[in-house]
Design a protein around this motif. Structure first.
Motif, PDB file in Angstrom:
ATOM      1  N   ILE A 297       0.821  -1.265  -0.005  1.00 23.71           N
ATOM      2  CA  ILE A 297       0.081   0.027  -0.082  1.00 23.71           C
ATOM      3  C   ILE A 297       0.730   1.418   0.054  1.00 23.71           C
ATOM      4  O   ILE A 297       1.798   1.359   0.954  1.00 23.71           O
ATOM      5  N   ASP A 346      -5.881  -2.662   5.071  1.00 21.95           N
ATOM      6  CA  ASP A 346      -5.070  -3.248   3.904  1.00 21.95           C
ATOM      7  C   ASP A 346      -3.684  -2.845   4.138  1.00 21.95           C
ATOM      8  O   ASP A 346      -2.771  -3.457   3.600  1.00 21.95           O
ATOM      9  N   ASN A 350      -1.472  -6.000   3.778  1.00 23.67           N
ATOM     10  CA  ASN A 350      -0.471  -6.221   2.565  1.00 23.67           C
ATOM     11  C   ASN A 350       0.966  -5.511   2.789  1.00 23.67           C
ATOM     12  O   ASN A 350       1.838  -5.822   1.952  1.00 23.67           O
TER      13      ASN A 350
END
Length: 516
Positions: A297, A346, A350
């Motif tokens: 991200i 997220d 990630n």
């Protein structure tokens, strides 16, 4: 390891002693050469998934038949997917499934599927999902039965095909999606389209240039929508690769990531990268490229602040004035924005790369307070005269927001565009000089704070060269294992310390971090 005994839990995590170097080397051998971590991870996942009646017999059989690796390569047409897949198969000694070859084989055999495939090609249509699924699934079942690792090229192309894979229980170890610029893709499709259409062996109808353009546009649009659906079905598994690069570069990128993810997952957490450097060092461009390459991200303090400015919030109004004067945004503003972003799910799942942060001692301290320890800090280095030159030629289009470098290879030539380009307020020489001075004063502090997991990279090179240097540091971190000699005893009173949605393991990790 957790050992349950009545109402008590114990945790014992390593020991610090004179044997640490020996253990470190041994652990790397166990994880790297013998892949013991991956083996246990796979066995536990298999137990939970299949719930066998006899776990011991099940595990023995699993050990006798190692789990195959499943690699998928999809993407736009004309990405030379087949050529890349075959190169990778040769290097990794995997089996392969080439969807195009399966289809051609059916056409050659003149089977019922072959006739439908030929009809679809004659009318510039996509092959029916049920045909592709039937042919590919037959191949997958054979390879799975033999326990062979494989690369699939050209599948799944649609959401229906992706769901068929999931129903079969086939989850990719890595899913690569090759992409091309939309304009380039359109030109390639258009130039390869026939100028007539019709069923095989039947009369052909000539197509006008406008009709060819329409067909090409529809093909591009359908591919775009299909890939979007496939991404959603395999969210968290896929990695996009720019197929506009030369063949060897694309193959090397895929192979590098396959080695990173396929050969060992031992104790790997998603990368957490700090990317810092002087103004004009290419942080934004590099941050986005790294995020795309590794599925991280991308977090930018500038983007977070620009969102506040665009929404005309009180924070945004303060930020505008300070940016015009070349001053740093107060820590309390930046910290609040960054903390909220990094705490989103997220980023936790990630991993992340944050550009333009930290910029002050207060921000460094804040990261530690948040228990956010980067796995790597990349410090970009560049000479002052290059910084000034880059800002002198850096312009922005006020209509689209696009940024251009007027002395670079991709400088615009359109006169209307050039006429409306302007320089940003904080790109002016005096402002840049002030920002550069602030950076130099801060540099020793960030070097000291992250000296154990820091790499300094010369940014006065091509983007590709700098990207390769950063990639090498992410994929081969010179991390040092730290062992903590701690025992935590759980009693009924301990559970009063559990926070909402927190497990015993979460509490243990939090206690260890707080102790540290």
């Amino acid at each position: 390891f957790f050992f349950k005994q009545k109402t008590a839990y114990e945790i014992s995590l390593g020991l610090v002693g004179s044997e640490m170097c020996i253990r470190d080397r041994y652990q790397r051998r166990v994880h790297g050469e013998h892949q013991v971590y991956d083996l246990f991870e796979h066995l536990m996942k298999s137990l939970l998934k299949e719930k066998p009646k006899d776990p011991y017999d099940f595990l023995i059989k699993k050990l006798e038949n190692p789990e195959p690796k499943r690699i998928f390569i999809m993407g736009h047409p004309y990405c030379r997917k087949k050529e890349k897949a075959l190169t990778l198969v040769d290097e990794f000694k995997f089996s392969t499934i080439i969807v195009g070859d399966l289809l051609e084989r059916e056409v050659t055999k003149k089977s019922e599927f072959g006739k439908k495939i030929a009809e679809a090609k004659g009318s510039n249509s996509f092959i029916a999902d049920e045909i592709a699924i039937e042919l590919v699934m037959q191949q997958i079942k054979e390879l799975e039965k033999e326990g062979k690792s494989y690369v699939i090229e050209g599948f799944p192309r649609t959401r229906v095909q992706a769901i068929a894979l999931q129903k079969m229980g086939i989850i990719p170890d890595k899913f690569f999606i090759l992409t091309l610029d939309e304009a380039v893709l359109f030109d390639k499709i258009r130039s390869n389209l026939p100028t007539s259409e019709g069923e095989p062996g039947g009369p052909r109808k000539s197509l006008t240039p406008e009709q060819v353009d329409t067909i090409a546009h529809n093909i591009v649009l359908e591919h775009k929508l299909n890939i979007k659906d496939v991404k959603e079905a395999f969210n968290g598994f896929y990695c996009e690769i720019d197929a506009g690069q030369d063949h060897d570069t694309v193959v090397n990128d895929i192979a590098r990531i396959m080695r990173l993810k396929v050969k060992s997952n031992a104790s790997r957490r998603p990368p957490r990268v700090l990317l810092v450097g002087p103004p004009g060092s290419g942080k934004t461009t590099l941050g986005k490229l790294i995020a795309k390459k590794y599925g991280l991200i991308y977090v930018s303090t500038a983007h977070l602040l620009n969102t506040e400015i665009a929404n005309k919030t009180p924070t945004g109004r303060v930020a505008v004035q300070l940016m015009k004067e070349g001053e740093l945004i107060p820590d309390d503003i930046v910290i609040k924005l960054v903390e909220a972003r990094l705490n989103e799910s997220d980023c936790k799942v990630n991993g992340w790369i944050i550009e333009g942060f930290p910029k002050t001692e207060g921000q460094i301290h804040m990261l530690k307070e948040m228990k956010l320890y980067p796995s790597l800090t990349v410090v970009l280095q560049i000479e002052d005269d290059v910084v000034y030159e880059r800002h002198e030629y850096k312009k922005i289009d006020p209509v689209t927001g696009s940024v251009y470098c007027l002395n670079g290879p991709s400088a615009p030539t359109d006169e209307a565009l050039l006429a409306r380009l302007v320089a940003k307020e904080n790109d002016k020489h005096e402002i840049v000089k002030k920002r550069l001075k602030v950076w130099k004063e801060f540099l020793p502090k960030i070097e000291e704070a992250y000296k154990e997991k820091r790499v300094t990279i010369n940014a006065d090179k091509t983007i590709e060269a700098v990207l390769d240097s950063i990639s090498g540091s992410i994929e081969n971190p010179s991390s040092q294992l730290t062992f903590i000699n701690t025992m935590i005893i759980f009693t009924p009173v301990s559970y009063t310390h559990l926070r909402a949605h927190e497990t015993e393991a979460d509490l243990v990790c939090r206690l260890l971090l707080e102790k540290k």
